[in-house]
Design a protein around this motif. Sequence first.
Motif, mmCIF file in Angstrom:
data_model
loop_
_atom_site.group_PDB
_atom_site.id
_atom_site.type_symbol
_atom_site.label_atom_id
_atom_site.label_comp_id
_atom_site.label_asym_id
_atom_site.label_seq_id
_atom_site.Cartn_x
_atom_site.Cartn_y
_atom_site.Cartn_z
ATOM 1 N N ILE A 52 0.834 -1.203 0.000
ATOM 2 C CA ILE A 52 0.000 0.000 0.000
ATOM 3 C C ILE A 52 0.866 1.249 0.000
ATOM 4 N N GLY A 53 2.030 1.164 0.619
ATOM 5 C CA GLY A 53 2.954 2.294 0.619
ATOM 6 C C GLY A 53 3.607 2.454 1.972
ATOM 7 N N ALA A 54 4.617 3.307 2.018
ATOM 8 C CA ALA A 54 5.240 3.628 3.295
ATOM 9 C C ALA A 54 4.219 4.304 4.202
ATOM 10 N N THR A 55 4.363 4.077 5.493
ATOM 11 C CA THR A 55 3.422 4.639 6.461
ATOM 12 C C THR A 55 4.153 5.549 7.440
ATOM 13 N N LYS A 56 3.381 6.298 8.191
ATOM 14 C CA LYS A 56 3.930 7.196 9.207
ATOM 15 C C LYS A 56 3.083 7.073 10.470
ATOM 16 N N GLY A 57 3.740 6.776 11.567
ATOM 17 C CA GLY A 57 3.002 6.650 12.821
ATOM 18 C C GLY A 57 2.435 5.267 13.055
ATOM 19 N N GLY A 58 2.860 4.291 12.252
ATOM 20 C CA GLY A 58 2.422 2.910 12.474
ATOM 21 C C GLY A 58 0.999 2.668 12.044
ATOM 22 N N GLY A 59 0.373 1.701 12.675
ATOM 23 C CA GLY A 59 -0.993 1.331 12.323
ATOM 24 C C GLY A 59 -1.709 0.711 13.501
ATOM 25 N N GLU A 60 -2.872 0.163 13.234
ATOM 26 C CA GLU A 60 -3.691 -0.407 14.310
ATOM 27 C C GLU A 60 -4.600 -1.487 13.755
ATOM 28 N N VAL A 96 -0.888 6.459 5.567
ATOM 29 C CA VAL A 96 -0.019 6.232 4.418
ATOM 30 C C VAL A 96 0.719 7.522 4.068
ATOM 31 N N LEU A 97 2.032 7.392 3.931
ATOM 32 C CA LEU A 97 2.876 8.551 3.658
ATOM 33 C C LEU A 97 3.010 8.830 2.166
ATOM 34 N N GLU A 98 2.901 7.791 1.354
ATOM 35 C CA GLU A 98 3.076 7.954 -0.092
ATOM 36 C C GLU A 98 1.763 8.365 -0.748
ATOM 37 N N THR A 99 1.803 9.463 -1.488
ATOM 38 C CA THR A 99 0.631 9.938 -2.212
ATOM 39 C C THR A 99 0.789 9.564 -3.677
ATOM 40 N N THR A 100 0.011 8.576 -4.100
ATOM 41 C CA THR A 100 0.022 8.120 -5.492
ATOM 42 C C THR A 100 -1.422 8.100 -5.987
ATOM 43 N N ALA A 101 -1.579 7.939 -7.287
ATOM 44 C CA ALA A 101 -2.928 7.829 -7.838
ATOM 45 C C ALA A 101 -3.657 6.648 -7.209
ATOM 46 N N GLU A 102 -2.933 5.558 -6.996
ATOM 47 C CA GLU A 102 -3.562 4.368 -6.447
ATOM 48 C C GLU A 102 -3.903 4.533 -4.970
ATOM 49 N N GLY A 164 -13.180 7.667 3.662
ATOM 50 C CA GLY A 164 -12.921 8.617 2.602
ATOM 51 C C GLY A 164 -11.489 9.143 2.587
ATOM 52 N N LEU A 165 -11.276 10.154 1.769
ATOM 53 C CA LEU A 165 -9.960 10.760 1.581
ATOM 54 C C LEU A 165 -9.867 12.050 2.388
ATOM 55 N N LYS A 166 -8.873 12.088 3.280
ATOM 56 C CA LYS A 166 -8.573 13.297 4.043
ATOM 57 C C LYS A 166 -7.096 13.592 3.849
ATOM 58 N N LEU A 167 -6.813 14.555 3.007
ATOM 59 C CA LEU A 167 -5.438 14.875 2.631
ATOM 60 C C LEU A 167 -5.070 16.220 3.239
ATOM 61 N N LYS A 172 6.701 22.399 6.192
ATOM 62 C CA LYS A 172 7.646 21.653 7.021
ATOM 63 C C LYS A 172 7.076 20.313 7.473
ATOM 64 N N ASN A 173 6.273 19.726 6.608
ATOM 65 C CA ASN A 173 5.709 18.411 6.919
ATOM 66 C C ASN A 173 5.303 17.748 5.606
ATOM 67 N N GLU A 174 5.015 16.466 5.685
ATOM 68 C CA GLU A 174 4.599 15.710 4.505
ATOM 69 C C GLU A 174 3.125 15.361 4.614
ATOM 70 N N ALA A 175 2.460 15.382 3.482
ATOM 71 C CA ALA A 175 1.050 14.993 3.472
ATOM 72 C C ALA A 175 0.926 13.508 3.792
ATOM 73 N N THR A 176 -0.107 13.154 4.516
ATOM 74 C CA THR A 176 -0.395 11.759 4.820
ATOM 75 C C THR A 176 -1.861 11.467 4.506
ATOM 76 N N ILE A 177 -2.149 10.184 4.294
ATOM 77 C CA ILE A 177 -3.513 9.756 3.992
ATOM 78 C C ILE A 177 -3.910 8.687 5.001
ATOM 79 N N PRO A 178 -4.752 9.022 5.978
ATOM 80 C CA PRO A 178 -5.216 7.993 6.917
ATOM 81 C C PRO A 178 -6.242 7.083 6.242
ATOM 82 N N MET A 179 -6.080 5.782 6.463
ATOM 83 C CA MET A 179 -7.006 4.800 5.897
ATOM 84 C C MET A 179 -7.401 3.810 6.982
ATOM 85 N N THR A 180 -8.683 3.527 7.057
ATOM 86 C CA THR A 180 -9.196 2.514 7.979
ATOM 87 C C THR A 180 -10.012 1.524 7.168
#
Length: 222
Positions: A52-60, A96-102, A164-167, A172-180
């Motif tokens: 799915i991609g590199a992540t930031k802050g781990g998961g659950e 998810v730290l990586e922002t791709t079309a997928e 949904g998508l919350k971008l 001084k930070n990177e965009a992340t995409i939380p997914m549940t």
Amino acid sequence: MGKKKRSYSGYTKKTVENLLLDAGAFFKNFTYEEGGTSNDTFDSAVKAGKLIGATKGGGEFSAVATIRQIEVDGVKGRAKGLETLDFWDVYLKATVLETTAESIRTALGAATVDTESDERYDVITGNSAIDLEDYLDNVTWVGTLSGSNEPVIIQVFNGLNTEGLKLTVQDKNEATIPMTFYGHYTDDDLDSPPFKVLYPKKPQGGQAGEDGGETTEGGAGA
């Protein structure tokens, strides 16, 4: 002087073998069948584009059953055997730290990626309905167990990100995409909660890999 007090703890010499370490990795449609000969490994799944991609802050991971106590006149508290299981709420969460079309399409849940109509951009649009094809066969976490060369594997079946998508973007930070990703039952199996945990067996005589070193070809940790 007072008598020396003894310390009590659950810590033993085996504690170091039973620790889940670090954030692991998240995959979609990771193939693993008990006893199968064509199971994914970490490396094969990455090569196949299932990461799915590199992540930031781990998961659950969460698998929580709603258990209802049946009330009976004359019984003044909880009675053994009178609990009934009403509902399983199962999800696997990652940021998810990586922002791709997928990754954008996956976060949207019901969306389409048009890769052909424009030469410069993939065009991602939302859909007005959720199709069965929008559900992932599984969302899988693969992580390190301190006492084993094989990973722990957690799978949530028929996963769909329903939040949904919350971008969020900022300086001084990177965009992340939380997914549940919530697990779902299917009409052909209403008796199996939509998750599975694969925990490495402890080999006789020591830790995994002590006798032969590397794991066998095709194993989950290969």
